[in-house]
Design an enzyme around this catalytic site. Structure first.
Site, PDB file in Angstrom:
ATOM      1  N   TYR A 139       0.855  -1.197   0.000  1.00 15.01           N
ATOM      2  CA  TYR A 139       0.000   0.000   0.000  1.00 15.01           C
ATOM      3  C   TYR A 139       0.885   1.238   0.000  1.00 15.01           C
ATOM      4  CZ  TYR A 139      -3.682   3.293   1.235  1.00 15.01           C
ATOM      5  OH  TYR A 139      -4.571   4.347   1.210  1.00 15.01           O
ATOM      6  N   ASP A 241       9.216   4.406   0.229  1.00 16.64           N
ATOM      7  CA  ASP A 241       8.027   4.947   0.876  1.00 16.64           C
ATOM      8  C   ASP A 241       8.226   4.716   2.372  1.00 16.64           C
ATOM      9  OD1 ASP A 241       5.598   5.356   2.097  1.00 16.64           O
ATOM     10  OD2 ASP A 241       4.418   4.243   0.621  1.00 16.64           O
ATOM     11  N   LYS A 268       2.500  10.951   7.798  1.00 18.59           N
ATOM     12  CA  LYS A 268       2.003  10.489   9.106  1.00 18.59           C
ATOM     13  C   LYS A 268       2.734  11.137  10.282  1.00 18.59           C
ATOM     14  CE  LYS A 268       0.035   6.279   7.308  1.00 18.59           C
ATOM     15  NZ  LYS A 268      -1.257   5.735   7.582  1.00 18.59           N
TER      16      LYS A 268
HETATM   17  N1  PMP Z   1       2.275   4.923   2.108  1.00 21.19           N
HETATM   18  C1  PMP Z   1       2.081   4.065   3.116  1.00 21.19           C
HETATM   19  C2  PMP Z   1       3.103   2.992   3.378  1.00 21.19           C
HETATM   20  C3  PMP Z   1       0.939   4.175   3.912  1.00 21.19           C
HETATM   21  O1  PMP Z   1       0.708   3.295   4.908  1.00 21.19           O
HETATM   22  C4  PMP Z   1       0.010   5.211   3.660  1.00 21.19           C
HETATM   23  C5  PMP Z   1      -1.240   5.399   4.515  1.00 21.19           C
HETATM   24  N2  PMP Z   1      -1.683   4.331   5.240  1.00 21.19           N
HETATM   25  C6  PMP Z   1       0.265   6.076   2.596  1.00 21.19           C
HETATM   26  C7  PMP Z   1       1.410   5.914   1.849  1.00 21.19           C
HETATM   27  C8  PMP Z   1      -0.692   7.173   2.266  1.00 21.19           C
HETATM   28  O2  PMP Z   1      -0.681   8.158   3.254  1.00 21.19           O
HETATM   29  P1  PMP Z   1      -1.944   9.130   3.461  1.00 21.19           P
HETATM   30  O3  PMP Z   1      -3.045   8.312   4.038  1.00 21.19           O
HETATM   31  O4  PMP Z   1      -1.425  10.200   4.375  1.00 21.19           O
HETATM   32  O5  PMP Z   1      -2.280   9.666   2.108  1.00 21.19           O
END
Ligand code: PMP
Length: 439
Positions: A139, A241, A268
């Site tokens: 994800y 990421d 985050k």
């Molecule tokens: N990358 C990862 C690894 C994530 O876990 C998330 C959100 N769970 C995101 C990107 C996307 O972040 P956001 O919800 O702030 O758009």
């Protein structure tokens, strides 16, 4: 008195499905927060729960940390968003660049999704190539390209030697799917074979070093190194990421690999509880975003990017999450994993735990999964997981993430850990008959 049910009834008249983010949905209704402090949240009916979700890993110090509240309150009085710069963004970038040791330039955006999207587009501009490669099941937010094959299942995932590029939502352009190459995480031989079929086309190989949906276990150094070497040989970038994983070590999960990514997306926790995303990396690559260039190669803005509330809260949060705090939190999380493993033994259930740093995930399978296709068994056990999480939420007043994961915060204590492991022991006993029925 307000009840969760009557707020939800009103919500259903104005919000699709009664929610703005599917994550908070629960049956028969979501629960609404009245207030939160440290590790505890009280809902509108006065029930206090201990929070191990921490807004999906974004609250590294728990709720309403006094130093963050104070700094943000001061900034609120001076204004919240301007079509001008603020020193807050500069101070925060200085802190992150000094901390990381490998970042040379940064840009702030508003979410992890946006950070990953900006990272992919920056890679495309820099390499002048269209394709990206990513791990099956990982994800990375909801950008069309980043989400390909995130929800692959046994009916559509195809041969492991060449996993299919599957859409998550209907109507995704075929062109987007064609431009995303899928590889099996931590499988060096297959991944290199797959990448070799696209040598001149790949802009970047995208890696989450501890991908939650793949199973929440770390990438091996050999895997990351093999990808790095491939990208050097083939003119592509290796990008990380670290939206979730920056919490794992003081300098992010990348600290433990012998090679470093060209670009890193964050989000985050670095917002200190406010919406944020960030892109950081090598100056030479980030230069494609530079408005001083003769040609504007990557026009990049964002109305609320680098707003002083998020950057102030984020800076204070990161100052507090210093090397000592990271080590202490990771140690407490290790203790929790150990205690839950004991609970697994006492309850005598086929359950395993994976994780890294201050996060872990509980799997309803006796052996720790090592790839997305093995972790997928949990998806098949979704009803039992839901029963466990509902039991914890309603009977033990414990909040966990819906994948059966916990994201720890510095507000937590040994007492909280004891409560978690005792609650889980009771929960394991509740679901035990069903586990054996299905295994
Ligand atoms: N990358 C990862 C690894 C994530 O876990 C998330 C959100 N769970 C995101 C990107 C996307 O972040 P956001 O919800 O702030 O758009």
């Amino acid at each position: 008195m307000k009840t969760n049910q009557n707020i939800y009834d009103r919500a259903c008249n104005v919000l699709t499905g009664g929610v703005s983010r599917n994550t908070i949905f629960r049956e028969p209704h979501p629960f609404y927060v009245a207030k939160a402090k440290g590790s505890y949240i009280t809902d509108v009916e006065g029930i206090e729960r201990i929070d191990f979700a921490n807004n999906m890993a974004s609250l590294i110090h728990g709720h309403s940390h006094p130093a963050i509240v104070k700094a943000v309150t001061e900034q609120l009085k001076k204004g919240t968003a301007f079509t001008m710069g603020t020193e807050a963004e500069v101070k925060f970038a200085e802190l992150m660049i000094e901390r990381s040791g490998t970042f040379e330039r940064m840009r702030f955006v508003n979410s992890g999704t946006e950070a990953v999207m900006t990272m992919i587009k920056t890679s495309r501009v820099y390499t002048k190539r269209p394709k990206i490669a990513k791990a099956e099941g990982a994800y990375h937010g909801t950008y069309d390209y980043a989400e390909v094959s995130q929800t692959s299942n046994p009916d559509n995932w195809g041969n492991i030697d060449k996993p299919n590029s599957n859409q998550v939502v209907e109507g995704t352009p075929q062109g987007a799917l064609n431009d995303v190459v899928i590889f099996p995480f931590n499988d060096i031989e297959r991944t290199l074979n797959i990448l070799d079929q696209h040598t001149d086309e790949i802009a970047c190989v995208l890696i989450d070093p501890v991908p939650h949906r793949v199973g929440l276990f770390p990438a091996t150094n050999a895997f990351v190194k093999a990808i790095y070497d491939w990208t050097r040989k083939n003119g592509a970038l290796m990008v990380f990421d670290e939206v979730v994983t920056y919490r794992v070590h003081y300098r992010g999960a990348q600290e433990c690999y012998s090679v470093k990514p060209d670009l890193t997306a964050m989000g985050k926790m670095i917002g200190g509880g406010f919406p944020i995303g960030a892109l950081a990396g090598r100056a030479e690559i980030m230069e494609v975003l530079d408005p001083r260039g003769k040609i504007l190669r990557h026009p990049h803005s964002g109305t609320f990017s680098a707003n002083p509330i998020s950057t102030t809260a984020g800076r204070v949060a990161m100052e507090l999450f210093d090397e000592e705090a990271v080590l202490k939190l990771n140690k407490l999380t290790d203790t929790a994993i150990h205690q839950i493993e004991e609970a697994v033994k006492i309850a005598d259930v086929p359950i395993s735990i994976t994780g890294d740093g201050s996060m872990f995930r509980i799997h309803l399978q006796a052996t720790k999964p090592t790839c997305y296709r093995e972790s997928y068994l949990d998806t098949e056990n979704k009803t039992i997981i839901k029963e466990l999480l509902d039991y914890l939420f309603l009977e033990e007043n414990i909040i966990m993430i819906n994948t059966c994961a916990c994201m720890f915060a510095t507000s937590m204590t040994q007492k909280d850990v004891d409560r978690l492991s005792e609650g889980l022991l009771n929960g394991f006993k509740v679901i035990k008959p069903k586990l054996y029925q299905y295994h």
